[in-house]
Design a protein around this motif. Structure first.
Motif, short mmCIF file in Angstrom:
data_model
loop_
_atom_site.label_atom_id
_atom_site.label_comp_id
_atom_site.label_asym_id
_atom_site.label_seq_id
_atom_site.Cartn_x
_atom_site.Cartn_y
_atom_site.Cartn_z
N ASP A 85 0.61 -1.19 0.01
CA ASP A 85 0.17 0.02 0.18
C ASP A 85 1.02 1.42 -0.16
O ASP A 85 2.06 1.27 0.62
N SER A 86 0.39 2.15 -0.53
CA SER A 86 1.13 3.50 -0.85
C SER A 86 0.65 4.60 0.30
O SER A 86 -0.54 4.67 0.50
N TRP A 87 1.46 5.01 1.07
CA TRP A 87 1.17 5.84 2.45
C TRP A 87 1.69 7.28 2.03
O TRP A 87 1.94 7.88 3.22
N ASP A 88 2.02 7.53 0.90
CA ASP A 88 2.63 9.00 0.89
C ASP A 88 1.38 10.07 1.16
O ASP A 88 0.35 9.85 0.91
N ASN A 191 6.96 4.75 -2.33
CA ASN A 191 7.33 3.94 -1.25
C ASN A 191 6.19 3.24 -0.86
O ASN A 191 5.01 3.66 -0.59
N LEU A 192 6.29 1.98 -0.67
CA LEU A 192 5.30 0.96 -0.61
C LEU A 192 5.59 0.32 0.92
O LEU A 192 6.32 -0.22 1.24
N PHE A 193 4.25 0.47 1.58
CA PHE A 193 4.43 -0.30 2.90
C PHE A 193 3.69 -1.93 2.64
O PHE A 193 2.84 -2.02 1.85
N VAL A 194 4.50 -2.81 3.20
CA VAL A 194 4.27 -4.19 2.98
C VAL A 194 3.40 -4.66 3.82
O VAL A 194 3.52 -5.04 5.07
N LEU A 338 -4.39 0.05 6.78
CA LEU A 338 -4.16 -0.63 5.60
C LEU A 338 -5.22 -1.25 4.95
O LEU A 338 -6.27 -1.15 5.13
N PRO A 339 -4.78 -1.90 3.80
CA PRO A 339 -5.87 -2.60 2.87
C PRO A 339 -6.80 -3.47 3.61
O PRO A 339 -6.47 -4.00 4.83
N GLN A 340 -8.14 -3.57 3.71
CA GLN A 340 -9.16 -4.30 4.57
C GLN A 340 -8.79 -5.60 4.75
O GLN A 340 -8.70 -5.95 6.10
N SER A 341 -7.96 -6.45 3.97
CA SER A 341 -7.66 -7.91 4.42
C SER A 341 -6.41 -7.64 5.52
O SER A 341 -6.30 -8.92 6.12
N CYS A 342 -5.77 -6.66 5.48
CA CYS A 342 -4.83 -6.69 6.47
C CYS A 342 -4.78 -5.81 7.59
O CYS A 342 -3.86 -5.72 8.38
N ALA A 343 -5.74 -4.97 7.68
CA ALA A 343 -5.94 -3.78 8.52
C ALA A 343 -6.39 -4.36 10.01
O ALA A 343 -7.09 -5.45 10.14
#
Length: 484
Positions: A85-88, A191-194, A338-343
Motif C-alpha cells: 500500500d502507498s502511504w505518501d 514508497n510501498l508499505f508491505v 492498511l487494505p481491508q484484508s490486512c487492517a
C-alpha cells in the motif's frame, strides 16, 4: 567443468538466499550455515493482537519497499501475492506540548523539510569533496532556516520535524554526515508499505535455496580461515562453528551484519586486511526499534473529528518525564489504514538512538507476556497515543490489549543494531563501501555480502541485501570462468 565448486554461505538472510539461488543456477554445490533456528535473518514476523507483523530492523526493509523504479522486490511482491500500500501524504503532527499542528503550518513545515532534504542530496552529490567531514545534516538544516523569513515558532517546528530523519538512519540527525548524505539515497518511485508482511517475499526468494542447497540451522560461525591464492595451490576455506564443527569450502560468502563484523574481526584468519578493517570501523551502524501496540478498536478513527492521516508525528514532548535527551520524538503509523484484508486496530511506533536504548534496557529482563513488559511499554507510549482524537481514559476501547517491541540492539546475530549509515567524521565513505564490497574474495576466497555492501541506492535496505548476494554470486562465477 569436473567437480562442482562448493560454496559456503554464512547466513540465510536475503543476501545469502539470493546468492544461493544464483550459484545453484550455475551448477555449484551450496551449503548455508545459519546461526538462528530459522531462515530470513532480520526479515521475520511475529504476532500481535492476532495479526502477523514484521519485526525487521529497518523501515526501508520490513515494513517497506522504498522505491519502485527498477526494484526487484516490487516484482517479487507481485509474484508472491504480497499486498502493498502507498502511504505518501501529510502526517498529522503533534507539537512539543502535545497539540496538533494546524494544516497550514503542518504543510509549510513538511514542505521545508523535504525541500531541504532534496537540496542536501544535491549538494552532497555535486560538492562532496568540499564539504568538511564534521558537517552534519542538522548543520545544513539550521543554515537553510536562517535564509527563510519564518517566525521563531515555524523555525522551531522545522527543527523538531528534522529530528524525524533519525527514524530513517537509526541515529540522531546531528550524526548524519552531510558530506556522504548522497549514500543514503534510495531508488526512485513510490514508497510501498508491505501490508501483508514480508512473509511471502521471503518464501519466494528462499525457495531455490530450500530446494537445492544444504542448509544447517543453529550453526553460529565463530571462525573463518581463508585460503592463500598466491601459493598456487587449490587450498580451501575453513569455517568453524560454535559447536566445534568444521566445514571446508572452495569459496565462502559471509553475510555477517556490519555490526557483527565490527565486534568479531578476530574471527578471520589471517587477520582482515588493514584497509578493510578501517572500512568496517568507519561506516556506522544504527539502532532502530519498533513497538507495536494493539487496541480493542480503532478509537482514533471512531470519533466525530478523526485524524485524516494514516500516520502521526510526535515532536519531542515537554509533557513526558524522560531522561535528558532531545530525541524522544516518535513516528507512528496506523495499521487500521492498511487494505481491508490486512487492517487491524494497532499502531506501529518507530524509535531510535537514546530513546530506543532506554526502552530496550527497560524491557529486556521481562517476557513479552509478562505484566512488567506490558506496564513499561504502556507507560512509555501512553503520553503519545492518548493525544489522538477519540481517546477516553475511561473507555476500555482505548486500553491496549498487547504490546510487542523489537530488541535488535540486544541481538548479537543482528550485530547489535539495525543497519549501516553514514555519520559525521566519515572521510572516505564511498571508498569504504567499495572496500567492503570487494571483500577478501580475490586473495582469500572470502566474499562479503549484505546491505552494507550494496549499490549506493540499495545501501541499508532489503533490496540492497538481495542485490549484494546476487552480485557476489556473479563475481564467484566470473572467477571460476577465468580459472577454467
Amino acid at each position: 567443468m569436473g567437480k562442482p565448486l562448493h560454496v559456503g554461505i554464512i547466513g540465510a538472510g536475503l543476501a545469502g538466499l539470493r546468492c544461493a539461488d544464483v550459484l545453484l543456477q550455475s551448477g555449484m554445490k551450496v551449503t548455508i550455515l545459519e546461526a538462528r533456528d530459522r531462515i530470513g535473518g532480520r526479515v521475520c514476523q511475529s504476532n500481535v493482537g492476532g495479526a502477523s507483523v514484521d519485526l525487521g530492523a529497518h523501515p526501508s526493509g520490513p515494513n517497506w519497499i522504498h522505491g519502485t523504479q527498477n526494484n526487484p522486490l516490487v516484482e517479487i511482491s507481485e509474484r508472491s501475492n504480497t499486498i502493498t500500500d502507498s502511504w505518501d501524504g501529510p502526517q498529522a503532527t503533534f507539537d512539543t506540548a502535545g497539540k496538533q499542528l494546524g494544516p497550514a503550518l503542518c504543510t509549510k513545515v513538511a514542505d521545508f523539510m523535504w525541500m531541504t532534504i532534496d537540496r542536501a542530496f544535491t549538494l552532497s552529490q555535486k560538492d562532496t569533496a568540499n564539504i568538511p567531514p564534521s558537517k552534519s545534516l542538522l548543520d545544513f538544516f539550521k543554515e537553510e532556516l536562517e535564509k527563510t523569513g519564518f517566525s521563531q515558532l515555524e523555525k522551531d517546528a522545522c527543527l523538531e520535524l528534522s529530528k524525524m530523519w533519525g527514524g530513517y538512519i537509526g541515529s540522531p540527525i546531528e550524526r548524519q554526515s552531510l558530506k556522504f548524505f548522497y549514500l543514503e539515497e534510495c531508488l526512485e518511485g513510490t514508497n510501498l508499505f508491505v501490508a501483508s508482511t514480508y512473509k511471502n517475499i521471503l518464501q519466494y526468494i528462499a525457495k531455490p535455496a530450500l530446494e537445492g542447497a544444504d542448509i544447517h540451522l543453529n550453526e553460529p560461525v565463530v571462525a573463518v580461515d581463508g585460503k592463500n591464492r598466491s601459493s598456487g595451490t587449490d587450498s580451501q576455506v575453513l569455517v568453524r562453528t560454535s559447536a566445534g564443527k568444521k566445514y571446508l569450502f572452495d569459496e565462502v560468502v559471509a553475510t555477517f551484519p556490519l555490526g557483527w563484523l565490527k565486534r568479531n574481526k578476530a574471527a578471520f584468519s589471517p587477520p582482515i586486511p588493514q584497509r578493510l578493517s578501517e572500512a568496517i570501523d568507519n561506516i556506522s551502524y544504527g539502532q532502530l526499534e519498533k513497538i507495536y501496540v494493539n487496541f480493542p478498536a480503532t478509537f482514533w478513527r471512531n470519533t466525530d473529528t478523526p485524524v485524516t492521516s494514516p500516520s502521526f508525528i510526535f515532536f519531542s514532548p515537554t509533557y513526558v518525564d524522560h531522561p535528558p535527551s532531545p530525541y524522544w520524538n516518535q513516528d507512528c503509523f496506523s495499521l487500521a489504514d492498511l487494505p481491508q484484508s490486512c487492517a487491524h486496530p494497532a499502531l506501529l511506533f518507530y524509535t531510535y538512538g537514546a530513546c530506543a536504548e532506554h526502552v530496550v534496557s527497560k524491557i529486556s529482563p521481562y517476557s513479552p507476556d509478562s505484566e512488567e513488559y506490558y506496564n513499561i511499554l504502556h507507560d512509555f507510549l501512553h503520553p503519545y497515543f492518548s493525544r489522538l482524537p477519540g481517546y477516553d481514559a475511561q473507555s476500555p476501547l482505548c486500553r491496549p490489549t498487547s504490546f510487542l517491541a523489537t530488541k535488535w540492539q540486544s541481538d548479537s546475530f543482528a550485530g547489535n543494531g539495525s543497519y549501516s549509515n553514514f555519520q559525521v567524521g566519515l572521510a572516505n565513505g564511498l571508498a569504504d563501501i567499495e572496500t567492503m564490497r570487494e571483500g577478501m574474495g580475490a586473495d582469500r576466497g572470502i566474499w562479503l555480502a549484505g546491505e552494507h555492501t550494496a549499490p549506493v541506492v540499495g545501501l541499508g535496505t532489503t533490496t540492497g541485501a538481495y542485490w549484494s548476494g546476487e552480485e557476489v554470486a556473479k563475481r564467484i562465477c566470473d572467477t571460476l570462468s577465468k580459472k577454467n
